[in-house]
Design an enzyme around this catalytic site. Structure first.
Site, PDB file in Angstrom:
ATOM      1  N   GLU A 181       0.836  -1.206   0.000  1.00 20.53           N
ATOM      2  CA  GLU A 181       0.000   0.000   0.000  1.00 20.53           C
ATOM      3  C   GLU A 181       0.862   1.244   0.000  1.00 20.53           C
ATOM      4  O   GLU A 181       1.857   1.261   0.712  1.00 20.53           O
ATOM      5  CB  GLU A 181      -0.917   0.042   1.232  1.00 20.53           C
ATOM      6  CG  GLU A 181      -1.984   1.117   1.059  1.00 20.53           C
ATOM      7  CD  GLU A 181      -2.917   1.284   2.271  1.00 20.53           C
ATOM      8  OE1 GLU A 181      -3.937   1.921   2.120  1.00 20.53           O
ATOM      9  OE2 GLU A 181      -2.609   0.777   3.337  1.00 20.53           O
TER      10      GLU A 181
ATOM     11  N   ALA B 274       1.787  -0.315  10.942  1.00 16.19           N
ATOM     12  CA  ALA B 274       1.247  -1.639  10.668  1.00 16.19           C
ATOM     13  C   ALA B 274       0.499  -1.599   9.346  1.00 16.19           C
ATOM     14  O   ALA B 274       0.156  -0.527   8.858  1.00 16.19           O
ATOM     15  CB  ALA B 274       0.293  -2.049  11.784  1.00 16.19           C
ATOM     16  N   MET B 275       0.259  -2.778   8.773  1.00 17.30           N
ATOM     17  CA  MET B 275      -0.417  -2.835   7.478  1.00 17.30           C
ATOM     18  C   MET B 275      -1.393  -3.996   7.453  1.00 17.30           C
ATOM     19  O   MET B 275      -1.057  -5.128   7.777  1.00 17.30           O
ATOM     20  CB  MET B 275       0.648  -2.988   6.369  1.00 17.30           C
ATOM     21  CG  MET B 275       0.080  -3.195   4.987  1.00 17.30           C
ATOM     22  SD  MET B 275      -0.825  -1.723   4.423  1.00 17.30           S
ATOM     23  CE  MET B 275      -2.091  -2.499   3.431  1.00 17.30           C
ATOM     24  N   GLU B 276      -2.625  -3.680   7.012  1.00 19.70           N
ATOM     25  CA  GLU B 276      -3.755  -4.589   7.171  1.00 19.70           C
ATOM     26  C   GLU B 276      -3.893  -5.673   6.112  1.00 19.70           C
ATOM     27  O   GLU B 276      -5.014  -6.141   5.887  1.00 19.70           O
ATOM     28  CB  GLU B 276      -5.040  -3.760   7.188  1.00 19.70           C
ATOM     29  CG  GLU B 276      -5.424  -3.118   5.829  1.00 19.70           C
ATOM     30  CD  GLU B 276      -4.916  -1.703   5.626  1.00 19.70           C
ATOM     31  OE1 GLU B 276      -3.884  -1.360   6.224  1.00 19.70           O
ATOM     32  OE2 GLU B 276      -5.530  -0.950   4.853  1.00 19.70           O
ATOM     33  N   ASN B 277      -2.814  -6.108   5.435  1.00 21.29           N
ATOM     34  CA  ASN B 277      -2.937  -7.149   4.410  1.00 21.29           C
ATOM     35  C   ASN B 277      -3.936  -8.220   4.863  1.00 21.29           C
ATOM     36  O   ASN B 277      -3.870  -8.705   5.988  1.00 21.29           O
ATOM     37  CB  ASN B 277      -1.585  -7.825   4.176  1.00 21.29           C
ATOM     38  CG  ASN B 277      -0.475  -6.824   4.100  1.00 21.29           C
ATOM     39  OD1 ASN B 277      -0.461  -5.992   3.207  1.00 21.29           O
ATOM     40  ND2 ASN B 277       0.439  -6.876   5.056  1.00 21.29           N
TER      41      ASN B 277
ATOM     42  N   HIS C  79      -7.139  -1.504  15.087  1.00 18.36           N
ATOM     43  CA  HIS C  79      -7.226  -0.739  13.834  1.00 18.36           C
ATOM     44  C   HIS C  79      -7.090  -1.672  12.620  1.00 18.36           C
ATOM     45  O   HIS C  79      -7.930  -1.677  11.722  1.00 18.36           O
ATOM     46  CB  HIS C  79      -6.111   0.313  13.842  1.00 18.36           C
ATOM     47  CG  HIS C  79      -6.019   1.152  12.608  1.00 18.36           C
ATOM     48  ND1 HIS C  79      -6.388   2.468  12.576  1.00 18.36           N
ATOM     49  CD2 HIS C  79      -5.583   0.862  11.359  1.00 18.36           C
ATOM     50  CE1 HIS C  79      -6.200   2.960  11.370  1.00 18.36           C
ATOM     51  NE2 HIS C  79      -5.703   2.005  10.601  1.00 18.36           N
ATOM     52  N   GLU C  80      -6.049  -2.471  12.619  1.00 17.22           N
ATOM     53  CA  GLU C  80      -5.790  -3.302  11.433  1.00 17.22           C
ATOM     54  C   GLU C  80      -6.846  -4.391  11.263  1.00 17.22           C
ATOM     55  O   GLU C  80      -7.223  -4.730  10.145  1.00 17.22           O
ATOM     56  CB  GLU C  80      -4.386  -3.917  11.490  1.00 17.22           C
ATOM     57  CG  GLU C  80      -3.238  -2.909  11.668  1.00 17.22           C
ATOM     58  CD  GLU C  80      -3.239  -1.756  10.678  1.00 17.22           C
ATOM     59  OE1 GLU C  80      -3.801  -1.904   9.584  1.00 17.22           O
ATOM     60  OE2 GLU C  80      -2.680  -0.692  11.006  1.00 17.22           O
TER      61      GLU C  80
ATOM     62  N   HIS D 172      -9.864  -3.120   9.525  1.00 17.87           N
ATOM     63  CA  HIS D 172      -9.706  -3.024   8.069  1.00 17.87           C
ATOM     64  C   HIS D 172     -10.068  -4.330   7.351  1.00 17.87           C
ATOM     65  O   HIS D 172     -10.349  -4.316   6.160  1.00 17.87           O
ATOM     66  CB  HIS D 172      -8.249  -2.720   7.707  1.00 17.87           C
ATOM     67  CG  HIS D 172      -7.865  -1.274   7.792  1.00 17.87           C
ATOM     68  ND1 HIS D 172      -8.635  -0.259   7.285  1.00 17.87           N
ATOM     69  CD2 HIS D 172      -6.756  -0.674   8.298  1.00 17.87           C
ATOM     70  CE1 HIS D 172      -8.007   0.906   7.478  1.00 17.87           C
ATOM     71  NE2 HIS D 172      -6.867   0.683   8.100  1.00 17.87           N
TER      72      HIS D 172
ATOM     73  N   GLU E 293      -9.211   4.807   6.470  1.00 20.09           N
ATOM     74  CA  GLU E 293      -8.355   5.174   7.603  1.00 20.09           C
ATOM     75  C   GLU E 293      -9.115   5.916   8.692  1.00 20.09           C
ATOM     76  O   GLU E 293      -8.874   5.713   9.876  1.00 20.09           O
ATOM     77  CB  GLU E 293      -7.146   5.977   7.122  1.00 20.09           C
ATOM     78  CG  GLU E 293      -6.223   5.193   6.168  1.00 20.09           C
ATOM     79  CD  GLU E 293      -5.749   3.861   6.741  1.00 20.09           C
ATOM     80  OE1 GLU E 293      -5.913   3.618   7.958  1.00 20.09           O
ATOM     81  OE2 GLU E 293      -5.222   3.044   5.965  1.00 20.09           O
TER      82      GLU E 293
HETATM   83  N1  BES Z   1      -3.106   1.121   5.864  1.00 18.91           N
HETATM   84  C1  BES Z   1      -2.252   1.647   6.866  1.00 18.91           C
HETATM   85  C2  BES Z   1      -0.803   1.398   6.582  1.00 18.91           C
HETATM   86  C3  BES Z   1      -0.158   2.373   5.632  1.00 18.91           C
HETATM   87  C4  BES Z   1       0.131   3.654   6.049  1.00 18.91           C
HETATM   88  C5  BES Z   1       0.177   1.994   4.364  1.00 18.91           C
HETATM   89  C6  BES Z   1       0.720   4.526   5.169  1.00 18.91           C
HETATM   90  C7  BES Z   1       0.762   2.872   3.493  1.00 18.91           C
HETATM   91  C8  BES Z   1       1.046   4.140   3.892  1.00 18.91           C
HETATM   92  C9  BES Z   1      -2.581   1.021   8.208  1.00 18.91           C
HETATM   93  O1  BES Z   1      -3.862   0.552   8.364  1.00 18.91           O
HETATM   94  C10 BES Z   1      -2.403   2.102   9.212  1.00 18.91           C
HETATM   95  O2  BES Z   1      -3.198   2.991   9.248  1.00 18.91           O
HETATM   96  N2  BES Z   1      -1.336   2.033   9.999  1.00 18.91           N
HETATM   97  C11 BES Z   1      -1.028   3.068  10.973  1.00 18.91           C
HETATM   98  C12 BES Z   1      -1.194   2.561  12.343  1.00 18.91           C
HETATM   99  C13 BES Z   1      -2.581   2.779  12.801  1.00 18.91           C
HETATM  100  C14 BES Z   1      -2.869   2.158  14.110  1.00 18.91           C
HETATM  101  C15 BES Z   1      -2.932   4.253  12.838  1.00 18.91           C
HETATM  102  C16 BES Z   1       0.402   3.490  10.760  1.00 18.91           C
HETATM  103  O3  BES Z   1       1.121   2.796  10.075  1.00 18.91           O
HETATM  104  O4  BES Z   1       0.767   4.532  11.328  1.00 18.91           O
HETATM  105 ZN    ZN Z   2      -5.310   1.993   8.633  1.00 17.37          ZN
END
Ligand code: BES
Ligand code: ZN
Length: 875
Positions: free
Chosen positions: A135, A271-274, A306-307, A310, A329
């Protein structure tokens, strides 16, 4: 001059139905061989097909269908558009077919696409894992594909890897065969549901795991570094509660047979929600019961919540284009709190929402260089740019307001309808409004469009007229802008009002539509206060007439106002003061009324507002008097709370202790400094236990917030010796959380020489790229550190730019090193620098920083004489 070519989405005349992908990884040469056999459906005759592809070496392309077969295909790339075009000798006929591509790629070290991540085995050997982060737009670095969220397909993944490696993907293993000749194994995974490319994931490495089935029999595993599986237990227990919680909340089962959560050593985001294989930074997943702080536990719970959200909201139903990223998000950033509130009521997490997401959003969105929640984006650098606090924090905040306005029952019904109607498909923001509108019978689209399509938010100006037994209020709205300027703009604002005799249950609710409105509230005595925005749920600021404010403030001591309302009251006041609507000496007097405050979150928000002032006052001759003012404010609560934890205390008390000590330390309180230095020495030299809550720096989401604790205090009041001790601790620390804590605390050193050493250390080989930014930002707490950090960024620009390839870490670095300056010279210097060194994905961040600097300059100019006088008469 030629203008920029407008961005175009891919054509879907030929569209993918299923990708059959095979990757053979080489973890020594850091390369991979890939083969993609893509089943496609052609809907109109065409000679060429355009896909996304970056940094891949395409070796061979063929097309096969029942009637056609080509192996001579012309291949042309566009680097700027990140595309590849295949042109066939003849038109492809309408109907099904297969495009077969052989390609080569590199396991890069840029933390995106298919990349390598370094880890150390328990025996001390350095090794590499191969992992993915796609992502928003980096699946195209791993295989040629239609890399857009709306072009969904199913995926069959096969990995050919060394036999001793853990091999994971979104789905469970279907088949595994071993080839004893070359010590490789071929692992193929079950076919995925129909999904977007950005949610695919693969991991090849060495890990341990803990596992448990949730109440519906879904197998959940938490993968940890080797030898550390007990550090996965906390996240496992959160995940096992969370999965059924969401299933019930949405009334839709989790659609995959398994869910893995894995800690990746090198990881750029949090983190990433794959789908089915969620990847995390180590610090966002692992808990070591004796070394992790309360704040980290809370953060892990939020990130896991959070993840997992998703998996439904984002993965099952996906935004149609990145313009609607906020749906993903913003929603996940809201429901993570709901989930943690369910699992850990003792955190009182919704109050904390106010001082994290909500405050952050209000501050950012008051800038002229903010942007609407929904924003047109095209090129990848524009997409990167919207993973910001508007999408996350404002998104979460307007959803919270909406949830409150609709009520939980109808809101859930609407959510269920939305997710079931659009499952395995894509949506626009309006689709969500439609479902919620149907469920609630309220004009959701009309209201919410004013919040997602316009930038900014209103300030509600309110004055009162006492009548016998009732109160007449006049409300007026206009856009709140940080510099106090005006813009006539309106929102549909859900207003709630409470009174002294009904402090938590609103006595009046309505939607303010126009510029102003008069309302009457019955049964209010003349000495009662009246407050707008009950619980601080509405996304607006309130500007009270003086008599209303006086009534509210005089009640602060007796705590009839709830913590959330106390928090919102002071938060609005600080913002109005920056906008020169409220007077700074009045605000400082109000601050004095908080000396009996006992709520952790109210203190947190107040502290962060005061810290902003303190940073400004570093550029004055009265900074020391301001520190004395702050010491006086925090001394009573320190007396109550003390250094030693009491047995029965809850997590919020532990966090409050850590906050109060850090504030007294930062403001040179003699007793606290002495005690901190003593404890630091005993900890370093004699191994005397030091609570993890008191050790280092404090992680605040979306912000690199430096809170002074024992490590920082010892360093800030010490020298070379303390620096060396802490550096030694860094090198021996095994837990990533501890390393980051130390890294951030290192920046508290005082001498020029040591500050420079910290900066060099942060960019050196002992610090992972993903953490360098923390290290650099750690020194920006002092005026000198801020200067040196910015010089350092300029000097190392090429290296930093290359490391982060644009990307959000670079944007955060730029923002954090620039926005606290307060002089015209700095302003010019920063402007000039970025004219010569453009950073496309940080463009808006740079503008926001410049705007903040201008605000700092005028605030300082305006307030300094007043504050100097206030402090002189105060001390
Ligand atoms: N989908 C995002 C990860 C992401 C962030 C991918 C930026 C590409 C670019 C994930 O769900 C996310 O929001 N992660 C947050 C942590 C969350 C608990 C707020 C992050 O990585 O800060
Ligand atoms: Zn997210």
């Amino acid at each position: 001059m030629e203008g920029k070519k407008p961005f175009e989405r891919l054509s879907t005349v030929v569209r993918p139905v299923n990708y059959d992908l095979t990757f053979k990884t080489d973890l020594e040469k850091f390369t991979f061989e890939g083969k993609a056999d893509i089943s496609v459906e052609t809907s109109a005759p065409t000679k060429s097909v355009m896909l996304n592809s970056v940094s891949l070496d395409i070796v061979q392309v063929a097309f096969k269908s029942q009637e056609q077969s080509f192996d001579k295909v012309e291949v042309s790339f566009s680097k700027e558009d990140e595309t590849v075009t295949f042109t066939f000798p003849e038109e492809l006929k309408v109907g099904p077919g297969n495009i077969i591509i052989n390609f080569l790629g590199e396991l890069n070290d840029k933390l995106k696409g298919f990349y390598r991540s370094k880890y150390t085995t328990p025996a001390g050997q350095e090794k590499y894992a191969a992992v993915t982060q796609f992502e928003p737009t980096d699946a195209r670095q791993c295989f040629p594909c239609w890399d857009e969220p709306a072009i969904k397909a199913t995926f069959d993944i096969t990995l050919v890897v060394p036999q001793d490696k853990v091999t994971l993907s979104n789905m469970p293993v279907k088949k595994e065969t071993k080839d004893e000749d070359n010590k490789l194994k071929t692992v193929s995974f079950e076919r995925s549901p129909i999904m977007s490319t950005y949610l695919l994931a693969m991991v090849v490495g060495e890990y341990d795991y803990v596992e448990e089935k949730d109440s519906d029999g879904v197998l959940i595993r938490v993968y940890t570094p080797l030898g550390k599986k007990e550090q996965g237990l906390f996240a496992l227990s959160v995940a096992t509660k969370t999965l059924p919680f969401y299933k019930n909340y949405f009334n839709i089962a989790y659609p995959l047979p398994k869910m893995d959560l894995i800690a990746i050593a090198d990881f750029s985001a949090g983190a990433m929600e794959n789908w089915g294989l969620i990847t995390y930074r180590e610090t966002a997943l692992l808990i070591d019961e004796s070394n992790s702080s309360t704040a980290t536990k809370q953060r892990v719970a939020l990130v896991v919540g959070h993840e997992i959200a998703h998996q439904w909201f984002g993965n099952l139903v996906t935004m149609e284009w990145w313009t609607h990223l906020w749906l993903n998000e913003g929603f996940a950033s809201w429901i993570e709190y709901l989930c943690v509130d369910h699992c850990f009521p003792e955190f009182d997490i919704w109050t904390q929402f106010a001082s994290s997401d909500f405050s952050e959003a209000l501050n950012l969105d008051a800038l002229k260089n903010s942007h609407p929640i929904e924003v047109a984006v095209g090129h990848p650098s524009e997409i990167d740019e919207i993973f910001d606090s508007i999408s996350y924090c404002k998104g979460a905040s307007v959803i919270r307001m909406l949830h409150d306005y609709i009520g939980d029952r109808d809101y859930r019904a609407g959510m269920h309808a939305y997710l079931s109607k659009h499952q395995y498909k894509n949506t626009f923001t309006e689709d969500l409004w439609e479902s919620l509108e149907q469920a609630s019978g309220k004009p959701i689209n009309e209201i919410m469009s004013t919040w997602t399509k316009q930038m900014g938010y209103p300030v509600i100006k309110v004055c009162q007229q006492m009548k016998e037994n009732c109160r007449q209020l006049k409300l007026e709205q206009q856009r709140f802008i940080a510099d106090g300027s005006h813009e006539n703009q309106t929102w549909l604002v859900p207003i709630t009002i409470c009174t002294q005799s009904s402090p938590t249950v609103p006595v009046h609710k309505f939607v303010l539509r126009g510029e102003s409105e008069m309302i009457t509230i019955d049964n209010v005595k003349s000495d009662e206060w009246v407050k707008l925005n009950v619980g601080g749920v509405g996304f607006y600021r309130v500007h009270y007439a003086p008599d209303m404010l006086r009534q509210l403030i005089s009640s602060l001591d007796c705590k009839v106002l709830s913590p959330r309302d106390r928090l919102s009251l002071q938060s609005d006041l600080f913002a109005l003061c920056r906008a020169s609507v409220a007077k700074i000496d009045d605000v400082l007097k109000v601050v004095g009324s908080f000396s009996h405050e006992d709520n952790y979150t109210v203190w947190t928000d107040l502290t962060s507002n005061l810290a902003n002032l303190s940073i400004l006052y570093q550029y004055t001759d009265f900074h020391d008097s301001f520190k004395a003012f702050l010491r006086k404010l925090f001394t009573p609560i320190m007396g109550t709370i003390g250094w030693e934890p009491k047995e029965s205390e809850g997590p919020l008390t532990a966090m409050l202790r850590s906050l109060v000590i850090s504030q007294l330390g930062r403001n040179d309180d003699k007793d606290v400094v002495e005690e901190a230095k003593k404890r630091f020495e005993q900890y370093c030299n004699d191994g005397v236990k030091l609570s993890s809550d008191l050790r280092g720096a404090h992680l605040k989401r979306h912000e690199f917030y430096n809170i002074f604790k024992v490590y920082s205090i010892a360093l800030g009041h010490g020298g070379e010796k303390e620096f060396e001790s802490l550096l030694k601790l860094y090198k021996t620390a095994d837990l990533q959380e501890e390393k980051v804590r130390i890294l951030r605390a290192l920046g508290s050193v005082k001498s020029t020489d040591l500050i420079n050493k910290v900066l060099d250390f942060a960019i050196g080989k002992d610090v992972r790229s993903q953490d360098t930014v923390f290290g650099i930002l750690g020194v920006t707490g002092s005026a000198e550190g801020r200067d040196l950090a910015w010089k350092f960024v300029k000097k190392n620009w090429n290296e930093l730019h290359e490391r982060y390839q644009g990307g959000f870490l670079l944007a955060r670095l730029i923002k954090g090193t620039t926005e606290d300056f307060a002089s015209e010279d700095c302003l010019k210097d920063i402007e000039e620098f970025f004219k010569v060194h453009p950073a496309p994905s940080a463009e808006r961040n740079i503008k926001q920083s410049l705007e903040n600097i201008k605000l700092n300059i005028s605030q300082l100019e305006r307030d300094a004489p007043v504050v100097r006088e206030f402090l002189a008469s105060y001390i």
